[in-house]
Design a protein around this motif. Structure first.
Motif, PDB file in Angstrom:
ATOM      1  N   UNK A   1      33.859  45.188  46.062  1.00 28.77           N
ATOM      2  CA  UNK A   1      34.188  46.502  45.557  1.00 28.77           C
ATOM      3  C   UNK A   1      33.272  47.542  46.190  1.00 28.77           C
ATOM      4  N   UNK A   2      33.802  48.730  46.343  1.00 26.65           N
ATOM      5  CA  UNK A   2      32.969  49.815  46.850  1.00 26.65           C
ATOM      6  C   UNK A   2      32.175  50.407  45.701  1.00 26.65           C
ATOM      7  N   UNK A   3      31.304  51.347  46.027  1.00 28.92           N
ATOM      8  CA  UNK A   3      30.458  51.939  44.989  1.00 28.92           C
ATOM      9  C   UNK A   3      31.251  52.732  43.963  1.00 28.92           C
ATOM     10  N   UNK A   4      32.334  53.398  44.370  1.00 28.18           N
ATOM     11  CA  UNK A   4      33.101  54.216  43.433  1.00 28.18           C
ATOM     12  C   UNK A   4      33.741  53.376  42.323  1.00 28.18           C
ATOM     13  N   UNK A   5      34.465  52.293  42.642  1.00 25.70           N
ATOM     14  CA  UNK A   5      34.999  51.461  41.546  1.00 25.70           C
ATOM     15  C   UNK A   5      33.890  50.828  40.704  1.00 25.70           C
ATOM     16  N   UNK A   6      32.799  50.416  41.353  1.00 29.80           N
ATOM     17  CA  UNK A   6      31.685  49.850  40.587  1.00 29.80           C
ATOM     18  C   UNK A   6      31.127  50.867  39.612  1.00 29.80           C
ATOM     19  N   UNK A   7      31.005  52.105  40.051  1.00 24.57           N
ATOM     20  CA  UNK A   7      30.484  53.165  39.182  1.00 24.57           C
ATOM     21  C   UNK A   7      31.438  53.417  38.017  1.00 24.57           C
ATOM     22  N   UNK A   9      33.504  51.272  36.722  1.00 25.54           N
ATOM     23  CA  UNK A   9      33.371  50.102  35.843  1.00 25.54           C
ATOM     24  C   UNK A   9      32.124  50.237  34.976  1.00 25.54           C
ATOM     25  N   UNK A  10      30.991  50.563  35.594  1.00 22.57           N
ATOM     26  CA  UNK A  10      29.735  50.694  34.846  1.00 22.57           C
ATOM     27  C   UNK A  10      29.840  51.780  33.776  1.00 22.57           C
ATOM     28  N   UNK A  11      30.443  52.901  34.112  1.00 20.66           N
ATOM     29  CA  UNK A  11      30.592  53.986  33.140  1.00 20.66           C
ATOM     30  C   UNK A  11      31.489  53.559  31.983  1.00 20.66           C
ATOM     31  N   UNK A  12      32.583  52.897  32.301  1.00 22.63           N
ATOM     32  CA  UNK A  12      33.493  52.441  31.248  1.00 22.63           C
ATOM     33  C   UNK A  12      32.778  51.459  30.316  1.00 22.63           C
ATOM     34  N   UNK A  13      32.086  50.489  30.888  1.00 20.31           N
ATOM     35  CA  UNK A  13      31.394  49.479  30.087  1.00 20.31           C
ATOM     36  C   UNK A  13      30.298  50.125  29.236  1.00 20.31           C
ATOM     37  N   UNK A  14      29.529  51.023  29.813  1.00 22.19           N
ATOM     38  CA  UNK A  14      28.462  51.692  29.058  1.00 22.19           C
ATOM     39  C   UNK A  14      29.029  52.463  27.875  1.00 22.19           C
ATOM     40  N   UNK A  46      35.764  42.964  35.399  1.00 19.88           N
ATOM     41  CA  UNK A  46      35.196  43.274  36.707  1.00 19.88           C
ATOM     42  C   UNK A  46      36.022  42.658  37.828  1.00 19.88           C
ATOM     43  N   UNK A  47      36.433  41.423  37.622  1.00 22.76           N
ATOM     44  CA  UNK A  47      37.217  40.733  38.642  1.00 22.76           C
ATOM     45  C   UNK A  47      38.574  41.401  38.885  1.00 22.76           C
ATOM     46  N   UNK A  48      39.099  42.049  37.848  1.00 20.47           N
ATOM     47  CA  UNK A  48      40.421  42.676  37.944  1.00 20.47           C
ATOM     48  C   UNK A  48      40.337  44.176  37.687  1.00 20.47           C
ATOM     49  N   UNK A  52      42.762  47.098  35.839  1.00 17.05           N
ATOM     50  CA  UNK A  52      42.329  47.775  34.612  1.00 17.05           C
ATOM     51  C   UNK A  52      42.303  49.276  34.832  1.00 17.05           C
ATOM     52  N   UNK A  53      41.744  49.712  35.946  1.00 17.96           N
ATOM     53  CA  UNK A  53      41.637  51.141  36.239  1.00 17.96           C
ATOM     54  C   UNK A  53      43.012  51.791  36.348  1.00 17.96           C
TER      55      UNK A  53
END
Length: 173
Positions: A1-7, A9-14, A46-48, A52-53
């Protein structure tokens, strides 16, 4: 994953982690197992994450994954191998007006079969409609209605007679 999807994901989880933990705790009645359920759910998310997005209702998608993780855990041999002891659960400070009634309701809820418990948690805690609950559990609306009725009847039987009438009626739904 690139940084944008990771970010993303992190924001959603937080943002959603406390809600996921509470929902998982209501399903399994153990904060440690709830954390395990949430962790397994977050790994799947995270894997999918692209899927989800793209979902129109991310929260519904995540709740569905969490409930499926819970139900699949209950079907595996783990649930049959582990012996749970009858000790007071470790839980955060409660703000319930009547702690004894809250304990009685949680105890009665814990005694329900996993699918009935999931129906009640989704319908009355997550405040999902019958159709949304049916979609999350991959069953028909009629099944949700019948499971809700059976679960509420079981709760009424399990609650002591001296519990407040509002609790015994199942919150009026």
């Amino acid at each position: 994953m690139t940084d944008q999807p990771d970010q993303a994901y992190r924001e959603y989880v937080a943002d959603r982690l406390p809600m996921l933990r509470r929902l998982a705790h209501l399903l399994c009645h153990d904060w440690h197992r709830a954390d395990d359920l949430v962790q397994a759910t977050l790994v799947r998310l995270y894997l999918h994450w692209a899927r989800v997005a793209a979902a129109t209702d991310r929260d519904a998608y995540v709740r569905r994954v969490l409930v499926r993780v819970f139900l699949s855990e209950r079907r595996t041999g783990w649930a049959r191998r582990v012996v749970l002891v009858d000790v007071a659960p470790d839980s955060p400070t409660t703000t319930d007006a009547d702690p004894a009634a809250a304990v009685a309701v949680r105890t009665a809820l814990a005694g329900l079969p996993p699918r009935q418990r999931a129906v009640l948690v989704l319908r009355f805690y997550a405040d999902l409609s019958v159709d949304q609950t049916a979609e999350a559990l991959r069953c028909s609306s009629g099944t949700v209605k019948s499971q809700t009725a059976k679960a509420l009847a079981s709760l009424r039987r399990a609650l002591p007679d001296d519990e407040p009438a509002t609790i015994r009626r199942g919150a009026g739904r």
